[in-house]
Write a protein that holds these residues in place. Structure first.
Motif, PDB file in Angstrom:
ATOM      1  N   LYS A   4      -3.148   4.738  -4.106  1.00 52.11           N
ATOM      2  CA  LYS A   4      -2.224   3.537  -3.166  1.00 52.11           C
ATOM      3  C   LYS A   4      -1.652   5.127  -2.801  1.00 52.11           C
ATOM      4  CE  LYS A   4      -0.524  -0.213  -2.947  1.00 52.11           C
ATOM      5  NZ  LYS A   4       0.557  -1.059  -1.987  1.00 52.11           N
ATOM      6  N   THR A   5      -1.260   5.957  -3.637  1.00 51.89           N
ATOM      7  CA  THR A   5      -0.670   7.238  -3.104  1.00 51.89           C
ATOM      8  C   THR A   5      -1.329   8.198  -2.697  1.00 51.89           C
ATOM      9  OG1 THR A   5       1.139   6.715  -4.342  1.00 51.89           O
ATOM     10  CG2 THR A   5       0.675   8.795  -3.581  1.00 51.89           C
ATOM     11  N   LEU A   6      -2.493   8.362  -3.308  1.00 48.35           N
ATOM     12  CA  LEU A   6      -4.238   9.137  -3.373  1.00 48.35           C
ATOM     13  C   LEU A   6      -4.534   9.407  -2.235  1.00 48.35           C
ATOM     14  CD1 LEU A   6      -5.506  11.162  -3.926  1.00 48.35           C
ATOM     15  CD2 LEU A   6      -6.864   9.355  -5.505  1.00 48.35           C
ATOM     16  N   TYR A   7      -5.134   7.433  -1.675  1.00 47.99           N
ATOM     17  CA  TYR A   7      -5.750   7.263  -0.761  1.00 47.99           C
ATOM     18  C   TYR A   7      -4.436   7.482   0.534  1.00 47.99           C
ATOM     19  CZ  TYR A   7      -8.806   5.086  -3.812  1.00 47.99           C
ATOM     20  OH  TYR A   7      -9.912   5.054  -4.495  1.00 47.99           O
ATOM     21  N   PHE A   8      -3.465   7.253   0.328  1.00 48.89           N
ATOM     22  CA  PHE A   8      -2.239   7.213   1.663  1.00 48.89           C
ATOM     23  C   PHE A   8      -2.895   9.070   1.965  1.00 48.89           C
ATOM     24  CE2 PHE A   8       1.837   8.964   3.321  1.00 48.89           C
ATOM     25  CZ  PHE A   8       1.744   8.085   4.763  1.00 48.89           C
ATOM     26  N   GLY A   9      -2.824   9.640   0.779  1.00 44.96           N
ATOM     27  CA  GLY A   9      -3.115  11.224   1.566  1.00 44.96           C
ATOM     28  C   GLY A   9      -4.473  12.331   2.098  1.00 44.96           C
ATOM     29  N   HIS A  10      -4.908  11.535   1.841  1.00 43.70           N
ATOM     30  CA  HIS A  10      -6.205  11.034   2.338  1.00 43.70           C
ATOM     31  C   HIS A  10      -6.730  11.508   3.941  1.00 43.70           C
ATOM     32  CE1 HIS A  10      -8.016  11.449  -1.788  1.00 43.70           C
ATOM     33  NE2 HIS A  10      -8.686  10.474  -1.658  1.00 43.70           N
ATOM     34  N   LEU A  11      -5.781   9.275   4.068  1.00 39.83           N
ATOM     35  CA  LEU A  11      -5.730   9.316   5.395  1.00 39.83           C
ATOM     36  C   LEU A  11      -4.534   9.771   6.520  1.00 39.83           C
ATOM     37  CD1 LEU A  11      -6.469   6.694   7.315  1.00 39.83           C
ATOM     38  CD2 LEU A  11      -4.035   5.895   6.285  1.00 39.83           C
ATOM     39  N   LEU A  12      -3.945  10.728   5.714  1.00 36.48           N
ATOM     40  CA  LEU A  12      -2.529  11.251   6.594  1.00 36.48           C
ATOM     41  C   LEU A  12      -3.104  12.604   6.912  1.00 36.48           C
ATOM     42  CD1 LEU A  12      -0.189  11.455   7.171  1.00 36.48           C
ATOM     43  CD2 LEU A  12       1.407  12.528   5.461  1.00 36.48           C
TER      44      LEU A  12
END
Length: 511
Positions: A4-12
Protein backbone atom coordinates in the motif's frame (compact mmCIF):
# COMPACT_ATOMS: atom_id res chain seq x y z
CA UNK A 1 7.74 -1.37 2.79
CA UNK A 2 4.22 -2.75 2.36
CA UNK A 3 2.45 -2.71 -1.00
CA UNK A 4 0.00 0.00 0.00
CA UNK A 5 2.83 2.39 0.86
CA UNK A 6 4.70 1.43 -2.28
CA UNK A 7 1.72 2.08 -4.55
CA UNK A 8 0.93 5.33 -2.77
CA UNK A 9 4.48 6.49 -3.53
CA UNK A 10 3.99 5.57 -7.19
CA UNK A 11 0.76 7.57 -7.34
CA UNK A 12 2.28 10.55 -5.52
CA UNK A 13 5.27 10.84 -7.84
CA UNK A 14 2.98 10.59 -10.88
CA UNK A 15 0.89 13.42 -9.43
CA UNK A 16 4.02 15.50 -8.71
CA UNK A 17 5.11 15.09 -12.33
CA UNK A 18 1.65 16.08 -13.53
CA UNK A 19 1.84 19.31 -11.53
CA UNK A 20 5.35 20.09 -12.79
CA UNK A 21 4.22 22.12 -15.87
CA UNK A 22 2.38 24.59 -13.61
CA UNK A 23 5.78 26.21 -13.10
CA UNK A 24 5.91 27.28 -16.75
CA UNK A 25 3.95 29.65 -18.94
CA UNK A 26 1.05 30.35 -19.01
CA UNK A 27 0.71 29.43 -15.30
CA UNK A 28 4.11 30.67 -14.05
CA UNK A 29 3.75 29.24 -10.53
CA UNK A 30 7.48 28.59 -10.24
CA UNK A 31 7.54 27.37 -6.59
CA UNK A 32 5.58 24.31 -7.77
CA UNK A 33 8.80 23.08 -9.39
CA UNK A 34 10.67 23.16 -6.09
CA UNK A 35 7.93 21.08 -4.46
CA UNK A 36 7.54 18.68 -7.40
CA UNK A 37 11.29 18.11 -7.70
CA UNK A 38 11.58 17.63 -3.95
CA UNK A 39 8.84 14.99 -4.12
CA UNK A 40 10.61 13.27 -7.01
CA UNK A 41 13.86 13.20 -5.05
CA UNK A 42 12.25 12.14 -1.77
CA UNK A 43 10.39 9.21 -3.31
CA UNK A 44 13.49 7.85 -5.02
CA UNK A 45 16.21 8.90 -2.58
CA UNK A 46 16.64 5.56 -0.79
CA UNK A 47 14.59 3.23 -2.97
CA UNK A 48 15.96 0.21 -4.79
CA UNK A 49 17.17 0.61 -8.33
CA UNK A 50 14.05 -1.13 -9.63
CA UNK A 51 11.63 1.07 -7.67
CA UNK A 52 13.52 4.28 -8.41
CA UNK A 53 13.52 3.47 -12.13
CA UNK A 54 9.79 2.81 -12.17
CA UNK A 55 9.13 6.03 -10.29
CA UNK A 56 11.30 7.91 -12.73
CA UNK A 57 9.12 6.61 -15.54
CA UNK A 58 5.97 7.68 -13.70
CA UNK A 59 7.44 11.10 -12.94
CA UNK A 60 8.26 11.57 -16.63
CA UNK A 61 4.80 10.44 -17.72
CA UNK A 62 3.32 13.04 -15.38
CA UNK A 63 5.59 15.82 -16.66
CA UNK A 64 5.12 15.21 -20.37
CA UNK A 65 1.57 13.93 -20.10
CA UNK A 66 0.36 17.33 -18.94
CA UNK A 67 3.20 19.52 -20.21
CA UNK A 68 3.15 18.39 -23.86
CA UNK A 69 -0.53 17.57 -24.20
CA UNK A 70 -0.60 20.07 -27.09
CA UNK A 71 0.81 17.33 -29.34
CA UNK A 72 -2.69 15.87 -29.45
CA UNK A 73 -3.97 19.07 -31.09
CA UNK A 74 -1.47 18.77 -33.95
CA UNK A 75 -2.14 15.09 -34.53
CA UNK A 76 -5.93 15.23 -34.32
CA UNK A 77 -6.88 18.69 -35.60
CA UNK A 78 -4.30 19.04 -38.35
CA UNK A 79 -2.97 15.51 -38.86
CA UNK A 80 -6.43 14.13 -39.62
CA UNK A 81 -6.07 11.33 -37.06
CA UNK A 82 -9.20 10.05 -35.31
CA UNK A 83 -9.66 10.72 -31.61
CA UNK A 84 -8.59 7.19 -30.52
CA UNK A 85 -5.59 7.17 -32.85
CA UNK A 86 -4.53 10.70 -31.86
CA UNK A 87 -4.82 9.75 -28.18
CA UNK A 88 -2.77 6.60 -28.78
CA UNK A 89 -0.03 8.45 -30.68
CA UNK A 90 0.09 11.16 -28.02
CA UNK A 91 0.38 8.49 -25.30
CA UNK A 92 3.21 6.82 -27.21
CA UNK A 93 4.94 10.19 -27.59
CA UNK A 94 4.68 10.86 -23.84
CA UNK A 95 5.82 7.34 -22.95
CA UNK A 96 8.82 7.64 -25.28
CA UNK A 97 9.90 10.95 -23.75
CA UNK A 98 9.50 9.62 -20.22
CA UNK A 99 11.40 6.42 -21.05
CA UNK A 100 14.30 8.16 -22.79
CA UNK A 101 14.65 11.43 -20.89
CA UNK A 102 13.53 10.88 -17.29
CA UNK A 103 13.54 7.19 -16.39
CA UNK A 104 17.30 6.76 -17.11
CA UNK A 105 18.02 9.70 -14.78
CA UNK A 106 16.40 7.93 -11.83
CA UNK A 107 18.01 4.61 -12.78
CA UNK A 108 21.48 6.15 -12.97
CA UNK A 109 20.92 8.03 -9.71
CA UNK A 110 20.07 4.81 -7.83
CA UNK A 111 22.93 2.91 -9.48
CA UNK A 112 25.57 5.55 -8.68
CA UNK A 113 24.21 6.05 -5.17
CA UNK A 114 24.65 2.34 -4.44
CA UNK A 115 27.93 1.97 -6.31
CA UNK A 116 29.50 4.96 -4.51
CA UNK A 117 27.81 4.06 -1.21
CA UNK A 118 26.31 7.53 -0.88
CA UNK A 119 24.22 7.48 2.27
CA UNK A 120 24.20 11.05 3.58
CA UNK A 121 21.10 12.90 2.34
CA UNK A 122 23.03 16.02 1.35
CA UNK A 123 25.40 13.95 -0.79
CA UNK A 124 22.44 12.19 -2.39
CA UNK A 125 20.94 15.63 -3.07
CA UNK A 126 24.06 16.78 -4.92
CA UNK A 127 24.08 13.60 -6.99
CA UNK A 128 20.41 13.90 -7.90
CA UNK A 129 20.57 17.62 -8.82
CA UNK A 130 23.71 17.16 -10.91
CA UNK A 131 22.21 14.26 -12.83
CA UNK A 132 18.97 16.19 -13.32
CA UNK A 133 20.89 19.02 -15.00
CA UNK A 134 22.99 16.70 -17.13
CA UNK A 135 19.88 14.92 -18.36
CA UNK A 136 18.21 18.22 -19.19
CA UNK A 137 21.24 18.99 -21.35
CA UNK A 138 21.00 15.53 -22.94
CA UNK A 139 17.44 16.44 -23.94
CA UNK A 140 18.86 19.20 -26.13
CA UNK A 141 20.59 16.79 -28.54
CA UNK A 142 19.42 13.20 -28.06
CA UNK A 143 17.52 12.06 -31.17
CA UNK A 144 17.65 15.63 -32.55
CA UNK A 145 16.66 16.97 -29.13
CA UNK A 146 13.55 18.00 -27.24
CA UNK A 147 14.67 20.68 -24.73
CA UNK A 148 11.15 21.38 -23.48
CA UNK A 149 10.07 22.07 -19.86
CA UNK A 150 13.57 22.81 -18.56
CA UNK A 151 13.35 23.96 -14.93
CA UNK A 152 15.29 27.16 -15.55
CA UNK A 153 12.54 28.66 -17.71
CA UNK A 154 10.33 29.02 -14.66
CA UNK A 155 12.69 31.65 -13.22
CA UNK A 156 11.92 34.20 -15.92
CA UNK A 157 10.39 37.32 -14.37
CA UNK A 158 12.11 36.62 -11.05
CA UNK A 159 15.33 38.24 -9.75
CA UNK A 160 17.07 34.88 -10.24
CA UNK A 161 16.88 35.30 -14.02
CA UNK A 162 19.94 37.55 -13.84
CA UNK A 163 22.09 34.40 -13.82
CA UNK A 164 20.85 33.42 -17.31
CA UNK A 165 23.38 35.55 -19.31
CA UNK A 166 26.13 33.88 -17.27
CA UNK A 167 25.10 30.22 -17.04
CA UNK A 168 22.10 29.89 -19.35
CA UNK A 169 18.88 28.04 -18.71
CA UNK A 170 20.72 24.86 -17.64
CA UNK A 171 22.49 26.84 -14.92
CA UNK A 172 19.15 28.06 -13.63
CA UNK A 173 17.91 24.46 -13.69
CA UNK A 174 20.91 23.35 -11.65
CA UNK A 175 20.18 26.03 -9.07
CA UNK A 176 16.52 25.01 -8.86
CA UNK A 177 17.19 21.27 -8.66
CA UNK A 178 19.99 21.68 -6.09
CA UNK A 179 17.82 23.91 -3.91
CA UNK A 180 14.89 21.47 -4.03
CA UNK A 181 17.01 18.44 -3.22
CA UNK A 182 18.98 20.15 -0.42
CA UNK A 183 15.79 21.41 1.26
CA UNK A 184 14.64 17.79 1.34
CA UNK A 185 18.03 16.61 2.57
CA UNK A 186 18.02 19.15 5.40
CA UNK A 187 14.55 18.09 6.52
CA UNK A 188 15.21 14.33 6.49
CA UNK A 189 18.74 14.39 7.94
CA UNK A 190 19.38 13.21 11.47
CA UNK A 191 21.36 15.36 13.89
CA UNK A 192 24.76 14.14 12.80
CA UNK A 193 24.09 14.88 9.15
CA UNK A 194 21.92 17.98 9.40
CA UNK A 195 24.77 20.47 9.71
CA UNK A 196 26.48 19.49 6.42
CA UNK A 197 23.10 19.56 4.67
CA UNK A 198 22.28 22.98 6.09
CA UNK A 199 25.70 24.34 5.11
CA UNK A 200 25.29 23.06 1.54
CA UNK A 201 21.80 24.59 1.36
CA UNK A 202 23.09 27.91 2.70
CA UNK A 203 25.81 28.02 0.05
CA UNK A 204 23.20 27.35 -2.62
CA UNK A 205 20.94 30.09 -1.30
CA UNK A 206 23.83 32.56 -1.61
CA UNK A 207 23.45 32.23 -5.38
CA UNK A 208 19.82 33.26 -5.04
CA UNK A 209 20.86 36.32 -3.02
CA UNK A 210 23.68 37.19 -5.43
CA UNK A 211 21.18 37.41 -8.28
CA UNK A 212 20.00 40.81 -7.02
CA UNK A 213 23.27 42.74 -7.55
CA UNK A 214 24.01 40.63 -10.63
CA UNK A 215 20.80 41.94 -12.18
CA UNK A 216 22.38 45.40 -12.44
CA UNK A 217 25.16 44.12 -14.71
CA UNK A 218 24.77 45.14 -18.37
CA UNK A 219 26.51 42.52 -20.50
CA UNK A 220 25.77 44.10 -23.90
CA UNK A 221 25.44 47.70 -25.06
CA UNK A 222 23.10 49.38 -27.57
CA UNK A 223 24.72 50.85 -30.68
CA UNK A 224 21.62 52.00 -32.54
CA UNK A 225 17.98 51.25 -33.18
CA UNK A 226 15.68 50.32 -36.04
CA UNK A 227 11.97 50.76 -36.63
CA UNK A 228 10.09 47.61 -37.59
CA UNK A 229 6.69 46.11 -38.31
CA UNK A 230 5.98 42.42 -37.72
CA UNK A 231 2.95 41.25 -39.69
CA UNK A 232 0.61 38.63 -38.23
CA UNK A 233 -1.61 37.20 -40.98
CA UNK A 234 -3.67 34.71 -38.93
CA UNK A 235 -4.05 32.38 -41.90
CA UNK A 236 -6.10 29.27 -40.91
CA UNK A 237 -3.85 26.22 -40.85
CA UNK A 238 -6.34 24.09 -42.75
CA UNK A 239 -6.27 26.63 -45.62
CA UNK A 240 -2.60 27.60 -45.52
CA UNK A 241 -1.45 25.03 -48.08
CA UNK A 242 -4.69 24.94 -50.06
CA UNK A 243 -3.76 25.95 -53.65
CA UNK A 244 -7.05 27.76 -53.98
CA UNK A 245 -6.25 29.97 -50.98
CA UNK A 246 -2.71 31.02 -51.94
CA UNK A 247 -3.70 34.30 -53.53
CA UNK A 248 -5.88 35.18 -50.54
CA UNK A 249 -2.91 34.56 -48.24
CA UNK A 250 -0.64 36.80 -50.34
CA UNK A 251 -3.33 39.49 -50.48
CA UNK A 252 -3.66 39.37 -46.69
CA UNK A 253 0.03 40.09 -46.15
CA UNK A 254 0.09 42.73 -48.88
CA UNK A 255 -2.88 44.49 -47.29
CA UNK A 256 -1.52 44.40 -43.75
CA UNK A 257 1.84 45.73 -44.96
CA UNK A 258 0.46 48.56 -47.10
CA UNK A 259 0.94 51.23 -44.41
CA UNK A 260 4.25 49.82 -43.12
CA UNK A 261 6.70 50.53 -45.94
CA UNK A 262 8.11 53.58 -44.14
CA UNK A 263 9.58 51.24 -41.51
CA UNK A 264 13.23 50.22 -41.76
CA UNK A 265 12.31 46.56 -41.41
CA UNK A 266 9.15 44.58 -42.17
CA UNK A 267 8.89 40.93 -41.11
CA UNK A 268 6.46 38.28 -42.36
CA UNK A 269 6.27 34.98 -40.42
CA UNK A 270 7.28 31.41 -41.22
CA UNK A 271 6.08 30.25 -44.64
CA UNK A 272 4.12 33.47 -45.09
CA UNK A 273 4.18 32.83 -48.83
CA UNK A 274 2.88 29.25 -49.29
CA UNK A 275 4.69 28.78 -52.60
CA UNK A 276 8.10 27.41 -53.41
CA UNK A 277 10.69 30.00 -54.37
CA UNK A 278 10.67 28.91 -58.00
CA UNK A 279 6.89 29.44 -58.13
CA UNK A 280 6.93 32.86 -56.48
CA UNK A 281 9.47 34.80 -58.53
CA UNK A 282 6.99 37.42 -59.75
CA UNK A 283 5.63 37.98 -56.22
CA UNK A 284 9.13 38.29 -54.79
CA UNK A 285 10.20 40.70 -57.53
CA UNK A 286 7.24 42.94 -56.73
CA UNK A 287 8.04 42.86 -53.03
CA UNK A 288 11.71 43.55 -53.67
CA UNK A 289 10.85 46.58 -55.78
CA UNK A 290 8.27 47.90 -53.28
CA UNK A 291 10.66 47.62 -50.34
CA UNK A 292 13.60 49.15 -52.22
CA UNK A 293 11.54 52.12 -53.42
CA UNK A 294 10.62 52.89 -49.81
CA UNK A 295 14.16 52.34 -48.40
CA UNK A 296 12.87 49.42 -46.39
CA UNK A 297 14.01 45.83 -45.84
CA UNK A 298 11.57 42.93 -45.97
CA UNK A 299 12.31 39.62 -44.31
CA UNK A 300 9.87 36.78 -44.93
CA UNK A 301 9.57 33.04 -44.50
CA UNK A 302 8.84 30.65 -47.36
CA UNK A 303 9.72 27.15 -48.59
CA UNK A 304 12.71 27.22 -50.91
CA UNK A 305 13.51 24.65 -53.58
CA UNK A 306 17.19 24.46 -54.38
CA UNK A 307 16.53 24.18 -58.11
CA UNK A 308 15.48 27.81 -58.08
CA UNK A 309 19.15 28.72 -58.27
CA UNK A 310 21.29 26.83 -60.75
CA UNK A 311 20.14 23.26 -60.36
CA UNK A 312 16.92 23.21 -62.36
CA UNK A 313 18.11 20.23 -64.36
CA UNK A 314 18.95 18.11 -61.30
CA UNK A 315 16.52 15.20 -60.84
CA UNK A 316 16.83 15.30 -57.04
CA UNK A 317 15.64 18.62 -55.70
CA UNK A 318 16.16 19.65 -52.08
CA UNK A 319 13.60 21.68 -50.18
CA UNK A 320 14.30 24.03 -47.28
CA UNK A 321 12.27 25.92 -44.72
CA UNK A 322 13.80 29.31 -45.37
CA UNK A 323 13.96 33.04 -44.83
CA UNK A 324 14.63 35.54 -47.60
CA UNK A 325 15.58 39.23 -47.30
CA UNK A 326 14.35 41.67 -49.96
CA UNK A 327 14.56 45.42 -50.64
CA UNK A 328 17.45 46.84 -48.61
CA UNK A 329 17.84 43.49 -46.89
CA UNK A 330 20.47 40.97 -47.94
CA UNK A 331 20.78 37.20 -47.61
CA UNK A 332 18.76 34.11 -46.97
CA UNK A 333 18.68 31.50 -44.25
CA UNK A 334 17.83 27.79 -44.35
CA UNK A 335 16.50 26.25 -41.16
CA UNK A 336 19.09 23.95 -39.57
CA UNK A 337 17.10 22.08 -36.89
CA UNK A 338 13.98 20.44 -38.28
CA UNK A 339 10.90 19.22 -36.41
CA UNK A 340 10.40 15.44 -36.65
CA UNK A 341 7.19 14.57 -38.54
CA UNK A 342 6.38 18.24 -39.06
CA UNK A 343 9.32 18.99 -41.40
CA UNK A 344 10.79 15.57 -42.03
CA UNK A 345 9.64 12.01 -41.38
CA UNK A 346 12.02 9.70 -39.47
CA UNK A 347 12.08 6.20 -41.02
CA UNK A 348 10.34 7.79 -43.99
CA UNK A 349 10.19 4.65 -46.11
CA UNK A 350 8.17 2.87 -43.42
CA UNK A 351 5.97 5.71 -42.17
CA UNK A 352 5.30 7.95 -45.18
CA UNK A 353 1.71 7.42 -46.30
CA UNK A 354 0.80 5.17 -43.37
CA UNK A 355 -1.60 7.78 -41.97
CA UNK A 356 -2.29 11.40 -42.92
CA UNK A 357 -0.21 12.66 -39.97
CA UNK A 358 2.94 11.22 -41.57
CA UNK A 359 2.22 13.04 -44.82
CA UNK A 360 1.68 16.59 -43.58
CA UNK A 361 2.37 19.48 -45.99
CA UNK A 362 6.02 20.57 -46.02
CA UNK A 363 7.25 17.42 -44.23
CA UNK A 364 10.11 16.69 -46.64
CA UNK A 365 12.56 19.49 -45.84
CA UNK A 366 16.34 19.18 -45.72
CA UNK A 367 18.39 20.91 -43.00
CA UNK A 368 20.49 23.95 -43.86
CA UNK A 369 24.24 24.04 -43.30
CA UNK A 370 25.76 25.39 -40.11
CA UNK A 371 28.02 27.95 -41.83
CA UNK A 372 25.42 30.23 -43.40
CA UNK A 373 25.90 33.98 -43.67
CA UNK A 374 23.72 36.14 -41.45
CA UNK A 375 20.96 38.35 -42.76
CA UNK A 376 21.81 42.03 -43.13
CA UNK A 377 19.92 45.29 -43.29
CA UNK A 378 21.54 48.75 -43.48
CA UNK A 379 21.79 49.26 -39.70
CA UNK A 380 22.00 45.75 -38.31
CA UNK A 381 23.37 42.25 -38.71
CA UNK A 382 20.58 39.82 -37.87
CA UNK A 383 20.51 36.29 -36.48
CA UNK A 384 17.35 34.52 -37.57
CA UNK A 385 15.68 31.45 -36.07
CA UNK A 386 12.79 29.58 -37.60
CA UNK A 387 10.22 28.25 -35.14
CA UNK A 388 11.63 25.28 -33.20
CA UNK A 389 15.27 26.40 -33.50
CA UNK A 390 14.81 29.01 -30.78
CA UNK A 391 14.28 26.35 -28.09
CA UNK A 392 17.91 25.13 -28.32
CA UNK A 393 19.99 27.20 -25.85
CA UNK A 394 23.54 26.48 -27.00
CA UNK A 395 22.64 26.54 -30.69
CA UNK A 396 20.87 29.88 -30.30
CA UNK A 397 23.80 31.38 -28.36
CA UNK A 398 26.33 30.34 -31.02
CA UNK A 399 24.16 31.70 -33.79
CA UNK A 400 23.78 35.05 -32.02
CA UNK A 401 27.49 35.82 -32.06
CA UNK A 402 28.56 38.67 -34.36
CA UNK A 403 25.01 39.94 -34.71
CA UNK A 404 23.14 42.83 -33.12
CA UNK A 405 19.51 41.73 -33.35
CA UNK A 406 17.55 38.48 -33.13
CA UNK A 407 14.52 37.58 -35.20
CA UNK A 408 12.40 34.48 -34.86
CA UNK A 409 9.56 33.63 -37.20
CA UNK A 410 7.09 30.88 -36.46
CA UNK A 411 3.73 29.31 -37.20
CA UNK A 412 2.30 27.98 -33.93
CA UNK A 413 -1.14 27.60 -35.49
CA UNK A 414 -0.44 23.85 -35.38
CA UNK A 415 -1.09 23.92 -31.63
CA UNK A 416 -4.34 25.89 -31.59
CA UNK A 417 -5.29 27.40 -28.25
CA UNK A 418 -3.24 24.92 -26.22
CA UNK A 419 -0.40 25.82 -23.84
CA UNK A 420 2.23 24.92 -26.47
CA UNK A 421 2.58 28.40 -28.01
CA UNK A 422 2.85 29.97 -24.53
CA UNK A 423 5.70 27.63 -23.64
CA UNK A 424 7.38 28.33 -26.97
CA UNK A 425 7.17 32.07 -26.36
CA UNK A 426 8.68 31.70 -22.89
CA UNK A 427 11.68 29.92 -24.39
CA UNK A 428 12.11 32.70 -26.94
CA UNK A 429 12.25 35.21 -24.11
CA UNK A 430 15.00 33.20 -22.42
CA UNK A 431 17.11 33.35 -25.59
CA UNK A 432 16.99 37.18 -25.51
CA UNK A 433 18.03 37.16 -21.86
CA UNK A 434 20.87 34.67 -22.40
CA UNK A 435 22.32 36.65 -25.32
CA UNK A 436 21.57 40.20 -24.15
CA UNK A 437 19.80 41.04 -27.39
CA UNK A 438 16.45 42.34 -28.52
CA UNK A 439 14.29 39.83 -30.34
CA UNK A 440 11.46 40.47 -32.79
CA UNK A 441 9.04 37.57 -32.93
CA UNK A 442 6.71 37.36 -35.93
CA UNK A 443 4.16 34.54 -36.00
CA UNK A 444 1.12 33.61 -38.05
CA UNK A 445 -1.45 33.84 -35.24
CA UNK A 446 0.58 34.88 -32.17
CA UNK A 447 2.44 35.38 -30.00
CA UNK A 448 4.07 38.18 -32.02
CA UNK A 449 6.18 40.39 -29.77
CA UNK A 450 9.18 42.62 -29.17
CA UNK A 451 11.42 41.27 -26.41
CA UNK A 452 14.24 43.31 -24.88
CA UNK A 453 17.73 42.23 -23.82
CA UNK A 454 16.45 41.33 -20.34
CA UNK A 455 13.82 38.97 -21.69
CA UNK A 456 10.97 41.38 -20.97
CA UNK A 457 8.06 41.79 -23.38
CA UNK A 458 7.89 45.40 -24.57
CA UNK A 459 5.19 45.13 -27.22
CA UNK A 460 2.73 42.46 -28.32
CA UNK A 461 -0.53 42.21 -30.26
CA UNK A 462 -3.68 40.20 -29.79
CA UNK A 463 -3.55 36.53 -30.72
CA UNK A 464 -5.76 34.82 -33.30
CA UNK A 465 -6.37 38.04 -35.20
CA UNK A 466 -4.62 39.60 -38.20
CA UNK A 467 -2.58 42.63 -37.22
CA UNK A 468 0.74 44.44 -37.22
CA UNK A 469 3.20 44.79 -34.36
CA UNK A 470 5.03 48.12 -34.69
CA UNK A 471 7.98 49.16 -32.59
CA UNK A 472 11.60 50.15 -32.27
CA UNK A 473 14.28 47.60 -31.47
CA UNK A 474 17.74 48.40 -30.17
CA UNK A 475 20.74 46.91 -31.94
CA UNK A 476 23.25 45.54 -29.42
CA UNK A 477 26.95 44.68 -29.37
CA UNK A 478 29.01 42.52 -27.06
CA UNK A 479 28.79 38.93 -25.85
CA UNK A 480 27.40 37.48 -22.64
CA UNK A 481 29.43 34.81 -20.80
CA UNK A 482 26.87 32.22 -21.91
CA UNK A 483 27.44 33.15 -25.55
CA UNK A 484 31.18 32.63 -25.11
CA UNK A 485 31.21 29.44 -23.03
CA UNK A 486 27.79 27.90 -23.52
CA UNK A 487 26.64 25.22 -21.09
CA UNK A 488 30.08 23.71 -20.50
CA UNK A 489 30.75 25.45 -17.15
CA UNK A 490 27.41 24.14 -15.82
CA UNK A 491 28.11 20.63 -17.07
CA UNK A 492 31.58 20.66 -15.49
CA UNK A 493 30.13 21.92 -12.20
CA UNK A 494 27.52 19.14 -12.31
CA UNK A 495 30.23 16.53 -12.80
CA UNK A 496 32.24 18.03 -9.94
CA UNK A 497 29.18 17.76 -7.70
CA UNK A 498 28.98 14.05 -8.48
CA UNK A 499 32.68 13.63 -7.75
CA UNK A 500 32.34 15.57 -4.49
CA UNK A 501 29.43 13.43 -3.38
CA UNK A 502 31.41 10.28 -4.15
CA UNK A 503 34.59 11.45 -2.36
CA UNK A 504 32.70 12.55 0.75
CA UNK A 505 30.80 9.25 0.82
CA UNK A 506 34.02 7.26 0.61
CA UNK A 507 35.58 9.24 3.45
CA UNK A 508 32.50 8.62 5.58
CA UNK A 509 32.66 4.87 4.93
CA UNK A 510 36.41 4.72 5.62
CA UNK A 511 36.07 6.65 8.85
Amino acid sequence: MNKKTLYFGHLLILLAGGLFPLGFSPFNIWPVLIVATAVGFTLSRTESVKTATLRGLLFGIGIFGTGTSWVYVSIHNFGAASVPLAALLTALFVLTLASLLVMPLFYLYAKLRDRLTIQAPWQQALLFAALWTIFEWVRSWLLTGFPWLLQGYSLLDTPIQSWAPVVGVFGLSLLMATTSALITATLVSDRTRRNPAFIALSITLLFWVASVPLGKKQWTQPIGEISFSAVQGNIPQLLKWDPGYVQETINTYYGLSEQEWDQELIIWPENAIPLFYSQARSVLNQLDKKAAENNSALILGMPIDERSESQISMPNVKYYNGIIAKGLGEGRYYKQILVPFGEYVPMESALRGLISFFDLPMSAFSPGSNDQEKLRIPNAVITAYICYEVVYPDFAARQARDSGLLITISNDTWFGKSIGPEQHFQMSRMRSLETGRYMIRATNDGISALIDDKGQVLETIERFKPGVLRGTAEVMKGNTPFMLFGSWPVLILSLLMIVLAGICARRTVNS
